[in-house]
Design a protein around this motif. Sequence first.
Motif, PDB file in Angstrom:
ATOM      1  N   MET A   1      47.071  66.852  56.168  1.00 18.62           N
ATOM      2  CA  MET A   1      47.585  66.710  54.816  1.00 18.62           C
ATOM      3  C   MET A   1      49.029  66.242  55.040  1.00 18.62           C
ATOM      4  O   MET A   1      49.846  66.821  55.789  1.00 18.62           O
ATOM      5  CB  MET A   1      47.438  67.587  53.756  1.00 18.62           C
ATOM      6  N   SER A   2      49.478  65.154  54.516  1.00 13.18           N
ATOM      7  CA  SER A   2      50.710  64.787  54.550  1.00 13.18           C
ATOM      8  C   SER A   2      51.209  63.967  53.451  1.00 13.18           C
ATOM      9  O   SER A   2      50.683  63.658  52.529  1.00 13.18           O
ATOM     10  CB  SER A   2      51.152  64.001  56.035  1.00 13.18           C
ATOM     11  N   VAL A   3      52.591  64.311  53.219  1.00 11.63           N
ATOM     12  CA  VAL A   3      53.352  63.958  51.972  1.00 11.63           C
ATOM     13  C   VAL A   3      54.245  62.728  52.884  1.00 11.63           C
ATOM     14  O   VAL A   3      55.160  62.954  53.518  1.00 11.63           O
ATOM     15  CB  VAL A   3      54.407  65.034  51.496  1.00 11.63           C
ATOM     16  N   ILE A   4      54.110  61.443  52.113  1.00 17.37           N
ATOM     17  CA  ILE A   4      54.654  60.388  52.649  1.00 17.37           C
ATOM     18  C   ILE A   4      55.750  59.787  51.519  1.00 17.37           C
ATOM     19  O   ILE A   4      55.124  59.348  50.549  1.00 17.37           O
ATOM     20  CB  ILE A   4      53.737  59.279  53.231  1.00 17.37           C
ATOM     21  N   ALA A   5      56.957  59.651  51.868  1.00 22.86           N
ATOM     22  CA  ALA A   5      57.954  58.909  50.716  1.00 22.86           C
ATOM     23  C   ALA A   5      58.097  57.676  51.177  1.00 22.86           C
ATOM     24  O   ALA A   5      58.292  57.209  52.374  1.00 22.86           O
ATOM     25  CB  ALA A   5      59.085  59.510  50.731  1.00 22.86           C
TER      26      ALA A   5
ATOM     27  N   ASP B   1      57.161  65.174  54.331  1.00 19.30           N
ATOM     28  CA  ASP B   1      56.971  65.105  55.710  1.00 19.30           C
ATOM     29  C   ASP B   1      57.480  64.046  56.413  1.00 19.30           C
ATOM     30  O   ASP B   1      58.108  63.921  57.482  1.00 19.30           O
ATOM     31  CB  ASP B   1      55.888  65.360  56.310  1.00 19.30           C
ATOM     32  N   ARG B   2      57.203  62.757  55.632  1.00 19.01           N
ATOM     33  CA  ARG B   2      57.493  61.456  56.440  1.00 19.01           C
ATOM     34  C   ARG B   2      58.057  60.410  55.551  1.00 19.01           C
ATOM     35  O   ARG B   2      57.865  60.436  54.337  1.00 19.01           O
ATOM     36  CB  ARG B   2      56.240  61.074  57.121  1.00 19.01           C
ATOM     37  N   VAL B   3      58.751  59.413  55.978  1.00 20.50           N
ATOM     38  CA  VAL B   3      59.321  58.402  55.186  1.00 20.50           C
ATOM     39  C   VAL B   3      59.064  57.243  55.833  1.00 20.50           C
ATOM     40  O   VAL B   3      58.972  56.959  56.939  1.00 20.50           O
ATOM     41  CB  VAL B   3      60.726  58.618  54.959  1.00 20.50           C
ATOM     42  N   ILE B   4      58.502  56.131  54.845  1.00 21.31           N
ATOM     43  CA  ILE B   4      58.507  55.001  55.238  1.00 21.31           C
ATOM     44  C   ILE B   4      59.442  54.050  54.512  1.00 21.31           C
ATOM     45  O   ILE B   4      59.810  54.244  53.395  1.00 21.31           O
ATOM     46  CB  ILE B   4      57.099  54.373  54.624  1.00 21.31           C
ATOM     47  N   VAL B   5      60.362  53.348  55.420  1.00 24.60           N
ATOM     48  CA  VAL B   5      61.533  52.467  55.030  1.00 24.60           C
ATOM     49  C   VAL B   5      61.197  50.879  54.967  1.00 24.60           C
ATOM     50  O   VAL B   5      60.853  50.407  56.079  1.00 24.60           O
ATOM     51  CB  VAL B   5      62.566  52.959  55.836  1.00 24.60           C
TER      52      VAL B   5
ATOM     53  N   ASP C   1      70.543  56.670  59.131  1.00 23.61           N
ATOM     54  CA  ASP C   1      71.525  57.853  59.163  1.00 23.61           C
ATOM     55  C   ASP C   1      71.547  58.770  57.938  1.00 23.61           C
ATOM     56  O   ASP C   1      71.640  60.256  58.213  1.00 23.61           O
ATOM     57  CB  ASP C   1      73.145  57.091  58.954  1.00 23.61           C
ATOM     58  N   GLY C   2      71.505  58.250  57.062  1.00 24.65           N
ATOM     59  CA  GLY C   2      71.356  59.035  55.628  1.00 24.65           C
ATOM     60  C   GLY C   2      70.037  60.283  55.764  1.00 24.65           C
ATOM     61  O   GLY C   2      70.243  61.047  55.364  1.00 24.65           O
ATOM     62  N   ILE C   3      69.051  59.502  56.127  1.00 21.10           N
ATOM     63  CA  ILE C   3      67.701  60.269  56.254  1.00 21.10           C
ATOM     64  C   ILE C   3      67.879  61.449  57.349  1.00 21.10           C
ATOM     65  O   ILE C   3      67.596  62.719  57.203  1.00 21.10           O
ATOM     66  CB  ILE C   3      66.526  59.426  56.529  1.00 21.10           C
ATOM     67  N   ARG C   4      68.486  60.937  58.608  1.00 12.68           N
ATOM     68  CA  ARG C   4      68.592  61.859  59.485  1.00 12.68           C
ATOM     69  C   ARG C   4      69.589  63.195  59.168  1.00 12.68           C
ATOM     70  O   ARG C   4      69.239  64.041  59.553  1.00 12.68           O
ATOM     71  CB  ARG C   4      68.990  60.947  60.759  1.00 12.68           C
TER      72      ARG C   4
ATOM     73  N   ALA D   1      61.642  69.372  58.606  1.00 16.92           N
ATOM     74  CA  ALA D   1      60.178  68.608  59.008  1.00 16.92           C
ATOM     75  C   ALA D   1      60.083  67.291  58.646  1.00 16.92           C
ATOM     76  O   ALA D   1      59.182  66.562  58.878  1.00 16.92           O
ATOM     77  CB  ALA D   1      59.123  69.357  57.984  1.00 16.92           C
ATOM     78  N   LEU D   2      61.104  66.673  58.124  1.00 19.59           N
ATOM     79  CA  LEU D   2      61.180  65.166  57.814  1.00 19.59           C
ATOM     80  C   LEU D   2      61.310  64.248  59.029  1.00 19.59           C
ATOM     81  O   LEU D   2      62.339  64.349  59.698  1.00 19.59           O
ATOM     82  CB  LEU D   2      62.374  64.982  56.928  1.00 19.59           C
ATOM     83  N   ASP D   3      60.458  63.313  58.949  1.00 20.29           N
ATOM     84  CA  ASP D   3      60.319  62.230  60.027  1.00 20.29           C
ATOM     85  C   ASP D   3      60.526  60.971  59.366  1.00 20.29           C
ATOM     86  O   ASP D   3      59.714  60.775  58.240  1.00 20.29           O
ATOM     87  CB  ASP D   3      59.241  62.379  60.962  1.00 20.29           C
ATOM     88  N   ILE D   4      61.003  59.709  60.141  1.00 18.02           N
ATOM     89  CA  ILE D   4      60.694  58.560  59.401  1.00 18.02           C
ATOM     90  C   ILE D   4      59.581  58.282  60.371  1.00 18.02           C
ATOM     91  O   ILE D   4      59.651  58.155  61.489  1.00 18.02           O
ATOM     92  CB  ILE D   4      62.171  57.617  60.239  1.00 18.02           C
TER      93      ILE D   4
END
Length: 258
Positions: free
Chosen positions: A1-5, A145-149, A166-169, A178-181
């Motif tokens: 299960m994952s949470v994607i922003a 957990d993950r970001v789509i840009v 840079d901001g996300i990192r 736990a946050l990854d792009i």
Amino acid sequence: MSVIAISTNKGGVLKTSLTVNLAGVLARQGKRVLIVDTDNQGNCALSFGLNPDQLKTTIYDVLISGTPFLPDAIRIVHDNIDLIGANDDMCFFEFDVLGNPRAFKQPFQLMRARLGPVRKKYDFVLIDTPPTLGLTQANVLTFADRVIVPFQPERYSMRSLIKIVDGIRDFREKHNSALDILAVVPTLIDSRTVLHSEVLQECRRFCQVQNILVTDTVIPRTVRFAASVAYDQKPLTISDPKSAAAKIYEQLLKELIG
Ligand code: ADP
Ligand code: MG
């Protein structure tokens, strides 16, 4: 299960379109999806034919008033898709939280605290975000957990991509390890323009050095995409799954989650 922003500090770059159309593809594949809209424009609700102003309970109530509001805030909008909507109330979120530091001691942790309990009920939680990097986005990035840009190539858009990466990192280091792009997704592409190809190439070079995936699948700028939501009251991947446009989202999802 994952949470994607689906996040970036720009408007009109298909954040909402990506959110609802990827949700459509996932749902058709039998995955349970929760869409969380955090943008006061309420476009996720609109994408499913709902008037955001008529939503009684929204993400605002959940974040401000707590988990008792969750059951009322979650609506079934399609087979396998639930939605926690947003509307104008969300304009007051930052104001209300930052104006009341006694009640909100950990202002970045509200979404994680409130939505943590429901995430296990879904295969995917997709979060649509406003085009700003304020308290709302901070809550989203603390929970995700993950970001789509999404990336729309324009003359100055590389500068802004570099900043957002840079901001996300930086956020990851300070607030959510736990946050990854997950990927940068090129949007509103007109492959005939030289500028687009040049800026896109530059984007791919930059991301390669940064070890960030830029999807091969790009979302082209077409009238058909733009029209679909307005007429069908469902995202295109649901209303017309056999269309070329829907196939593009399907292909994109494959690249994103395999
Ligand atoms: P954001 O959420 O980043 O502000 P949206 O997803 O709302 O962006 O998209 C902005 C506008 O572009 C909307 O009016 C939408 O209907 C339209 N649109 C969506 N997909 C496409 C496309 N492939 N080509 C052209 N316009 C599109
Ligand atoms: Mg939007």
